[in-house]
Write an enzyme that holds these catalytic residues in place. Structure first.
Site, mmCIF file in Angstrom:
data_model
loop_
_atom_site.group_PDB
_atom_site.id
_atom_site.type_symbol
_atom_site.label_atom_id
_atom_site.label_comp_id
_atom_site.label_asym_id
_atom_site.label_seq_id
_atom_site.Cartn_x
_atom_site.Cartn_y
_atom_site.Cartn_z
ATOM 1 N N ARG A 190 0.841 -1.212 0.000
ATOM 2 C CA ARG A 190 0.000 0.000 0.000
ATOM 3 C C ARG A 190 0.876 1.263 0.000
ATOM 4 O O ARG A 190 1.027 1.918 -1.019
ATOM 5 C CB ARG A 190 -0.946 -0.043 1.217
ATOM 6 C CG ARG A 190 -2.098 0.931 1.157
ATOM 7 C CD ARG A 190 -1.770 2.345 1.553
ATOM 8 N NE ARG A 190 -1.212 2.468 2.916
ATOM 9 C CZ ARG A 190 -0.711 3.604 3.390
ATOM 10 N NH1 ARG A 190 -0.679 4.702 2.647
ATOM 11 N NH2 ARG A 190 -0.191 3.653 4.604
ATOM 12 N N ASP A 191 1.489 1.580 1.124
ATOM 13 C CA ASP A 191 2.301 2.813 1.204
ATOM 14 C C ASP A 191 3.495 2.709 0.254
ATOM 15 O O ASP A 191 3.898 3.695 -0.377
ATOM 16 C CB ASP A 191 2.790 2.992 2.650
ATOM 17 C CG ASP A 191 3.046 4.443 3.023
ATOM 18 O OD1 ASP A 191 2.917 5.303 2.140
ATOM 19 O OD2 ASP A 191 3.373 4.703 4.195
ATOM 20 N N HIS A 249 5.070 4.830 12.760
ATOM 21 C CA HIS A 249 5.170 4.751 11.295
ATOM 22 C C HIS A 249 6.180 5.805 10.848
ATOM 23 O O HIS A 249 5.851 6.985 10.740
ATOM 24 C CB HIS A 249 3.770 5.030 10.729
ATOM 25 C CG HIS A 249 3.657 4.997 9.247
ATOM 26 N ND1 HIS A 249 3.054 3.962 8.570
ATOM 27 C CD2 HIS A 249 4.048 5.873 8.286
ATOM 28 C CE1 HIS A 249 3.066 4.200 7.272
ATOM 29 N NE2 HIS A 249 3.662 5.360 7.070
ATOM 30 N N HIS A 260 9.119 7.409 8.319
ATOM 31 C CA HIS A 260 9.782 7.501 7.008
ATOM 32 C C HIS A 260 11.243 7.866 7.268
ATOM 33 O O HIS A 260 11.572 8.449 8.302
ATOM 34 C CB HIS A 260 9.061 8.522 6.119
ATOM 35 C CG HIS A 260 7.733 8.012 5.614
ATOM 36 N ND1 HIS A 260 7.548 7.583 4.335
ATOM 37 C CD2 HIS A 260 6.552 7.830 6.254
ATOM 38 C CE1 HIS A 260 6.296 7.160 4.187
ATOM 39 N NE2 HIS A 260 5.665 7.306 5.343
ATOM 40 N N CYS A 317 4.247 9.412 0.387
ATOM 41 C CA CYS A 317 2.871 9.826 0.143
ATOM 42 C C CYS A 317 2.838 10.825 -1.001
ATOM 43 O O CYS A 317 3.538 11.837 -0.964
ATOM 44 C CB CYS A 317 2.283 10.447 1.405
ATOM 45 S SG CYS A 317 0.590 10.990 1.144
ATOM 46 N N ASN A 333 9.580 4.624 3.324
ATOM 47 C CA ASN A 333 9.336 4.201 4.708
ATOM 48 C C ASN A 333 10.585 3.545 5.278
ATOM 49 O O ASN A 333 11.468 3.119 4.541
ATOM 50 C CB ASN A 333 8.231 3.149 4.734
ATOM 51 C CG ASN A 333 6.868 3.718 4.399
ATOM 52 O OD1 ASN A 333 6.604 4.094 3.274
ATOM 53 N ND2 ASN A 333 6.017 3.783 5.400
#
Ligand SMILES: CC(C)(COP(=O)([O-])OP(=O)([O-])OC[C@H]1O[C@@H](n2cnc3c(N)ncnc32)[C@H](O)[C@@H]1OP(=O)([O-])[O-])[C@@H](O)C(=O)NCCC(=O)NCCSC(=O)C[C@@](C)(O)CC(=O)[O-]
Length: 313
Positions: free
Chosen positions: A24-25, A216, A218, A249, A258
């Protein structure tokens, strides 16, 4: 395979659950469309590498994130895998799409700052919380687990440093809506360990159970592992990461990849913290994915454990 010597630091959790966000990310910002079959294989390989939570895709507006416009096609291809497969849903339309396919875990995604709420959701912070309210209520009524992401917890590309109380307010609001867990996002990777500790201390000091908090990070400034260690020292046991360090993003200026799952697993293994992940298989998966994306993985661990990887791309 080379492995680090295990030397624990007292006080760290015995086990960490890695919330893998690669499909996803990791992929949402890729310009060239990744075929659905490759995405499905990516999810399957991650599950086979021992990851127990693999965020599969997003049921967002397809024009906002064209790379994930194949969510309806993808999800049924992975749904039977024996792992948790959370999906992002911004609103009731997204929830309907996810529930129709049998999703059992969804995530809403808020912002601590107005600028990013507008850029990412076309709403103010409070309007987005109002948008999430029926999503969370309906998901909970259906027995579906809800994660509440919170972006820009440390810094924002338009607004600069983000004060801790602002972040805490939106965390509280997400929990009050009924979210089962939070994920504190350093969307543009500007956090440093003291800031992470300060935010976690404020949250837990206000009664938020640390078990309900994930992190989370990055890796824009190379701080993601240091920030993770700071979070572990405060008792956090859920850490988001993306295989091979993919990610970013599309709506956050200066967002980069990430925290790489391999880098995280390497550190945790050295600390004697259990993850259940087979690093060998994970590295092989990221090398395989890098070949599909036609560029080498940014993960230091992938590079170190697969020395010919750069030449192969
Ligand atoms: C929230 C919206 C939809 C608002 O976008 P909007 O333009 O305000 O949408 P709307 O509510 O006005 O609806 C307009 C049309 O879109 C349709 N629509 C509306 N929703 C959907 C949907 N779910 N699926 C399919 N269609 C949808 C809706 O049905 C309607 O169709 P019409 O009636 O005009 O024909 C949009 O802003 C959006 O999709 N945003 C998603 C952005 C995104 O995915 N960002 C990346 C994830 S967040 C992230 O990466 C950060 C994170 C989580 O990793 C943590 C961190 O690092 O910080």
């Amino acid at each position: 395979m080379t492995l680090p010597m295990q030397v624990p630091i007292p006080g760290l959790p015995a086990r960490v659950r890695i919330h893998e966000v690669g499909p996803r990310d990791g992929l949402q910002n890729e310009k060239a469309t990744v075929p659905t079959a490759v995405k499905a294989d990516f999810v399957r390989r991650l599950a086979e590498a021992g990851l127990t939570t693999v965020e599969a895709t997003s049921f967002v507006h397809p024009e906002w994130v064209p790379q994930l416009a194949d969510a309806e096609e993808l999800f049924p291809q992975v749904a039977a895998l024996p792992v948790a497969l959370p999906v992002l849903v911004p609103n009731e339309r997204g929830l309907d799409r996810a529930l129709a396919l049998g999703a059992r875990r969804v995530a809403v995604f808020a912002s601590a700052t107005e600028s990013f709420a507008k850029a990412n959701l076309n709403r103010t912070v409070d309007e987005s919380l109002a948008m999430f309210a029926p999503v969370v209520a309906r998901a909970k009524a259906a027995g579906v687990h809800v994660r509440g992401y919170l972006s820009m917890c440390f810094g924002d590309p338009w607004e600069g440093a983000v004060p801790v109380p602002r972040v805490v307010r939106v965390c509280r609001a997400l929990l009050d809506l009924g979210c089962d867990e939070l994920s504190l996002g350093d969307t543009i990777g500007v956090a440093t360990p003291g800031h992470v500790t300060a935010l976690l201390d404020e949250l837990t000091g206000q009664g938020v159970p640390v078990d309900a908090v994930g992190v989370h990070f990055h890796d824009t400034y190379g701080q993601a592992l240091a920030n993770t260690l700071a979070a572990l020292q405060r008792g956090v046991t859920t850490v988001d990461a993306s295989a091979g360090g993919l990610g970013g993003c599309p709506f956050a200026k200066s967002a980069t990849g990430n925290l790489a799952t391999e880098d995280l697993v390497w550190m945790l293994r050295g600390l004697g913290v259990e993850t259940g992940v087979d690093l060998d298989r994970l590295v092989a998966t990221s090398v395989w994915m890098a070949a599909h994306l036609n560029r080498p993985s940014p993960s230091r661990t992938v590079r170190a454990l697969s020395p010919t990887h750069h030449q192969e791309q």
